[in-house]
Every structure is written in C-alpha cells, then in structure tokens.
Design a protein around this motif. Structure first.
Motif, PDB file in Angstrom:
ATOM      1  N   ASP A  38       0.840  -1.157   0.150  1.00  0.00           N
ATOM      2  CA  ASP A  38      -0.050  -0.018   0.020  1.00  0.00           C
ATOM      3  C   ASP A  38       0.801   1.328  -0.106  1.00  0.00           C
ATOM      4  OD1 ASP A  38      -2.284  -1.565  -0.111  1.00  0.00           O
ATOM      5  OD2 ASP A  38      -2.561  -1.273   2.076  1.00  0.00           O
ATOM      6  N   TRP A  39       2.145   1.071   0.520  1.00  0.00           N
ATOM      7  CA  TRP A  39       3.038   2.226   0.787  1.00  0.00           C
ATOM      8  C   TRP A  39       4.192   1.853   0.022  1.00  0.00           C
ATOM      9  CZ3 TRP A  39       1.132   7.032   2.622  1.00  0.00           C
ATOM     10  CH2 TRP A  39      -0.092   7.011   3.339  1.00  0.00           C
ATOM     11  N   HIS A  40       4.813   2.911  -0.615  1.00  0.00           N
ATOM     12  CA  HIS A  40       6.240   2.897  -1.097  1.00  0.00           C
ATOM     13  C   HIS A  40       6.920   4.333  -1.227  1.00  0.00           C
ATOM     14  CE1 HIS A  40       6.406  -1.265  -2.581  1.00  0.00           C
ATOM     15  NE2 HIS A  40       5.022  -1.247  -3.232  1.00  0.00           N
ATOM     16  N   LYS A  41       8.335   4.212  -1.398  1.00  0.00           N
ATOM     17  CA  LYS A  41       9.167   5.453  -1.413  1.00  0.00           C
ATOM     18  C   LYS A  41       9.712   5.502  -2.942  1.00  0.00           C
ATOM     19  CE  LYS A  41      13.060   3.815   0.962  1.00  0.00           C
ATOM     20  NZ  LYS A  41      13.868   3.987   2.199  1.00  0.00           N
ATOM     21  N   ILE A  42       9.776   6.749  -3.276  1.00  0.00           N
ATOM     22  CA  ILE A  42      10.298   6.624  -4.650  1.00  0.00           C
ATOM     23  C   ILE A  42      11.615   7.771  -4.724  1.00  0.00           C
ATOM     24  CG2 ILE A  42       9.946   7.352  -7.105  1.00  0.00           C
ATOM     25  CD1 ILE A  42       7.080   6.674  -6.382  1.00  0.00           C
ATOM     26  N   SER A  43      12.648   7.302  -4.823  1.00  0.00           N
ATOM     27  CA  SER A  43      13.822   8.517  -5.067  1.00  0.00           C
ATOM     28  C   SER A  43      13.897   9.178  -6.156  1.00  0.00           C
ATOM     29  CB  SER A  43      15.129   7.537  -4.599  1.00  0.00           C
ATOM     30  OG  SER A  43      15.060   6.945  -3.527  1.00  0.00           O
ATOM     31  N   LEU A  44      14.240  10.505  -6.021  1.00  0.00           N
ATOM     32  CA  LEU A  44      14.035  11.310  -7.075  1.00  0.00           C
ATOM     33  C   LEU A  44      15.602  11.460  -7.534  1.00  0.00           C
ATOM     34  CD1 LEU A  44      11.591  14.213  -6.356  1.00  0.00           C
ATOM     35  CD2 LEU A  44      11.037  11.918  -7.513  1.00  0.00           C
ATOM     36  N   THR A  45      16.010  10.926  -8.906  1.00  0.00           N
ATOM     37  CA  THR A  45      17.165  11.185  -9.649  1.00  0.00           C
ATOM     38  C   THR A  45      17.668  12.370 -10.251  1.00  0.00           C
ATOM     39  OG1 THR A  45      16.525  10.209 -11.875  1.00  0.00           O
ATOM     40  CG2 THR A  45      16.856   8.447 -10.159  1.00  0.00           C
ATOM     41  N   PRO A  46      18.804  12.678 -10.372  1.00  0.00           N
ATOM     42  CA  PRO A  46      19.283  13.786 -10.995  1.00  0.00           C
ATOM     43  C   PRO A  46      18.638  14.054 -12.419  1.00  0.00           C
ATOM     44  CG  PRO A  46      21.197  12.575  -9.852  1.00  0.00           C
ATOM     45  CD  PRO A  46      19.990  11.794  -9.792  1.00  0.00           C
ATOM     46  N   GLU A  47      18.725  13.059 -13.192  1.00  0.00           N
ATOM     47  CA  GLU A  47      18.084  13.119 -14.356  1.00  0.00           C
ATOM     48  C   GLU A  47      16.653  13.406 -14.320  1.00  0.00           C
ATOM     49  OE1 GLU A  47      21.391  10.327 -14.318  1.00  0.00           O
ATOM     50  OE2 GLU A  47      19.490  10.467 -13.111  1.00  0.00           O
ATOM     51  N   LEU A  48      16.061  13.239 -13.380  1.00  0.00           N
ATOM     52  CA  LEU A  48      14.594  13.426 -13.346  1.00  0.00           C
ATOM     53  C   LEU A  48      14.532  15.006 -12.821  1.00  0.00           C
ATOM     54  CD1 LEU A  48      11.691  11.271 -11.956  1.00  0.00           C
ATOM     55  CD2 LEU A  48      11.973  13.881 -11.061  1.00  0.00           C
ATOM     56  N   PHE A  49      15.226  15.565 -12.055  1.00  0.00           N
ATOM     57  CA  PHE A  49      15.157  16.872 -11.702  1.00  0.00           C
ATOM     58  C   PHE A  49      15.511  17.842 -12.601  1.00  0.00           C
ATOM     59  CE2 PHE A  49      15.941  15.422  -6.968  1.00  0.00           C
ATOM     60  CZ  PHE A  49      14.892  16.380  -6.516  1.00  0.00           C
ATOM     61  N   SER A  50      16.482  17.246 -13.625  1.00  0.00           N
ATOM     62  CA  SER A  50      16.647  18.149 -14.820  1.00  0.00           C
ATOM     63  C   SER A  50      15.476  18.249 -15.624  1.00  0.00           C
ATOM     64  CB  SER A  50      17.795  17.647 -15.695  1.00  0.00           C
ATOM     65  OG  SER A  50      19.086  17.325 -14.961  1.00  0.00           O
TER      66      SER A  50
END
Length: 415
Positions: A38-50
């Motif tokens: 039901d719950w998960h975490k997702i790390s935001l990558t440098p490529e995504l931030f761009s």
C-alpha cells in the motif's frame, strides 16, 4: 440502473477523463516497478530533476486499471534534511588561573548533555591565540578534545571580524578545561556551551561538469563558475585554498536562476545564495537554502591582495523522495515536467502518523516522452471554460434525471 448509479458512473467517467487529460500536460513519464504494498517510497534522480525545470510541483503518480480507467495516487514529497538539534547547555563556571603555559578557564556541566561547540566572548580586541580544550569526568584524568585551535579578532577602520567559537566532535564530560596560550590576559565576558548537530540527513554529491576561473582586474575580484551535469538540489559547497598564508576575503555565492536569449547572445540572471567571509581560520564549508540549479558562481573580493587559488570543489544537496500510497491495483507510472503545475492537495498530508516507518523503494523505468494530441494546441482543462462546461453538463444531466424521477413518482401517485 437506478438514478444514483447512473450519476455515479457519469461522475466517475468525468473524473477518469480529467485524470487522462492531466497526463497530457506533462512531458515525461517513467514506469513504477514492483508496486506490491500500500505504501512505497520513490527516490528522485538527478536526471529527473533536470526535467522538472525547478518546479517540484510538476510531479504526479498515475495508474491505469485493467478496465482502462486512469487514476491518481497521492504522495508526499520529503526532503531528507534530517533533524537538527540546536541546544544551549547549562553549565557552571569554575576556576580561572594561569601559569607559564597560559590562562585556564574551567567549566562544569551538571547534566549528562553532550556538546560540540563552545562560543567565547572576550573583551580583548585584535588577538590571534591558540587554544587547548580538555575534558574529564573527575578532574583527575584529562583527555584532549581540541588541540592548538586558533581564534582570531581583527578590528580596524576597514575590518571588524571575530572568530572565537570552538567546533569539535560531540563530547560528553562533566568538566571542561580551556587553555588560552597567550601571555596577554584574556578577559572572558561569557561562554556558551552548545550542541548543534544534524542527524539522519541524507545527502548526495553533485557531479561537477566544468570549472572556470577568471580574474576581474578592474573590480579586483576572483570569479569561479561551476557547471553541474544536471540541475539538482544543492545546499552545501566546500573547496580548498592552495595558499598557506593568512587571508580574510568577503565572498558571495550565487546560483543561475534564469536565462534569456537575445540578439547579442544569452543573458544569465543570478540570485544570491549567501554572502560570507572566506577566512584562513575557519573551515571552508558553506551551507545555504536548498535550491535547484546547474550553475554556481563564486565571487571573492581580493582588494589589494594577491588573488587566491582554489581546488577540490564539492557540491552536495539533500536527497528527495516521494512517499506514495497505492490502494487500487493498476499499472502505475510517474509523470513529470509540467512548469505550470500547482502543488497537489492530498488527504494523506493530514495523516502522516499512519505512514509505515519502513518502506520498500520502487524502481523507476526508462524515461518516455509523453506524446501530445496532434489536433490540440493546449490541454483540454488548461482553459477554465471547459471545466465550467463540464460542470454545467453534469448538473444538467443530474437535473434531468431528477426531473424524470419526480415526474414518474407524480404519475404513480395520481394512479
């Protein structure tokens, strides 16, 4: 199908269509793999931030069910700054004495609190002293906490600078003994024993793509430009000075906020992150508010002094992650890259105590460009008139069903 069910189906269809229309307002998507809880975490990558272009609001989590319905999963954006403890510790000042080694000041901490700073305030001006700090539990056996620690005061018509705070690893002693190694008499007005630390913070190093050094002889400034590989959150800068002599230089740190292409080329607009002093007696580590950028400019005021030379630049930033809830079986993906998006409002922000402490991380798939409808130049709901039209249509349909049911009940009553 009764009136209530018909209205519910119609409303759900409208909501599903609205979610589908929202997807088209984003530029990119990535599959979210291994959604099992039901719950998960997702790390935001440098490529995504761009691709976010500085707008952290431009993120959504969408899912497509087996029936083809589009749904939206709520999330909370977390900046992993950790917890900061900034506590002044009560103490009792004991003895003041001196011998051939210098002047001693003793302190007693009546509690079991640890410290990692001692801020000293002297009446003296224009001093350059070395200090030793020791700790003990019984005043019989002493242990070195800091050795040959330098403090400095410069006061004249052009400069008013004092560095008199000791920084050292977290220590926990009942007694502390400070030795000021000088023949002059230090007049200690006050002292503050402090615990200042950040726990559980998560940082990542930012890849520096290019470093450029220049000197402006007219303004007597050294200018360093750092270009990062990606536009990412930054919050700390460190570097080294090659020179071994003493220095004291005003310094400004800026980041690229925006740029505009003109007939004469690109114009860059920088905004100040912080103004500080570059000094040979302080650690060269500067923290500032978390900011997304890919260019940093450092300006050092040299005055009439020889310019300094620098090396070993390091930029770090706090890690960011999404904590998301998945209640409906579906194929989920992350949509991002909408500069005009507003911050979403989800119920889960009011019930953070219900979020599990241990969460499994989801894996991001490859980045996919979201195809736009060739026949439309803008998203359907970018124009508020479409929203009003949909609302009026829903109200009209509800009114028609209500009127029809009332008419049917009226005929039955007359019979």
């Amino acid at each position: 199908m009764n009136l209530k069910n018909k209205i519910a189906v119609f409303l759900f269809a409208g909501i599903s269509f609205s979610a589908y229309a929202q997807i088209k307002t984003f530029d990119y998507q990535r599959e979210l793999k291994n959604v099992t809880e039901d719950w998960h975490k997702i790390s935001l990558t440098p490529e995504l931030f761009s691709q976010l272009k500085g707008n952290l609001n431009g993120i959504r989590i969408f899912g497509v069910t087996k029936d083809g319905d589009t749904i939206e999963a709520p999330y909370i954006l977390k900046v992993l700054k950790g917890k900061r403890v900034d506590k002044t510790i009560d103490f009792k000042r004991l003895n003041t004495s001196f011998n051939a080694n210098g002047h001693y000041f003793s302190f007693k901490v009546p509690t079991e609190d640890a410290i990692n700073q001692i801020a000293l305030d002297f009446s003296n001006e224009n001093f350059d002293w070395k200090l030793d700090l020791e700790g003990s539990q019984d005043q019989k056996e002493w242990f070195t906490v800091a050795d040959d620690y330098r403090i400095l005061s410069i006061k004249n018509q052009r400069t008013d600078y004092t560095f008199s705070t000791l920084h050292f690893p977290v220590s926990n002693y009942t007694y502390y003994r400070l030795l000021v190694k000088t023949k002059d008499k230090p007049v200690l007005n006050s002292a503050s024993l402090v615990l200042d630390e950040i726990t559980d913070a998560s940082r990542s190093s930012c890849d520096i793509k290019a470093t450029d050094f220049s000197q402006n002889k007219d303004t007597k400034q050294s200018i360093i430009n750092l270009e990062l590989t990606h536009a990412v959150p930054i919050s700390q800068l460190t570097f080294k000075v090659n020179e071994t002599f003493d220095y004291y230089r005003p310094m400004k740190i800026e980041y690229l906020k925006d740029s505009t292409e003109t007939e004469k080329g690109w114009r860059y607009f920088y905004q100040t992150l912080g103004q500080t002093t570059l000094s040979s007696v302080e650690d060269i580590s500067f923290g500032f508010r978390s900011t997304i950028t890919n260019k940093i400019r450092i300006t050092v005021e040299n005055g009439s002094n020889v310019p300094l030379t620098f090396n070993d630049f390091k930029v770090t930033g706090y890690d960011h992650e999404l904590v998301a809830r998945f209640t409906t079986p579906a194929s989920y993906f992350l949509a991002y890259g909408n500069e005009k998006a507003y911050a979403p409002r989800y119920d889960i922000t009011s019930f953070t105590n219900k979020i599990p402490t241990q969460l499994n991380a989801l894996t991001l798939g490859d980045e996919i460009l979201i195809k736009k409808d060739a026949t439309s130049t803008s998203p359907l709901f970018e124009n508020k008139l479409w929203m009003w039209a949909l609302m009026i249509l829903i109200i009209a349909v509800m009114g028609w069903f209500t009127f029809k049911m009332l008419g049917k009940n009226s005929r039955q009553s007359s019979v």
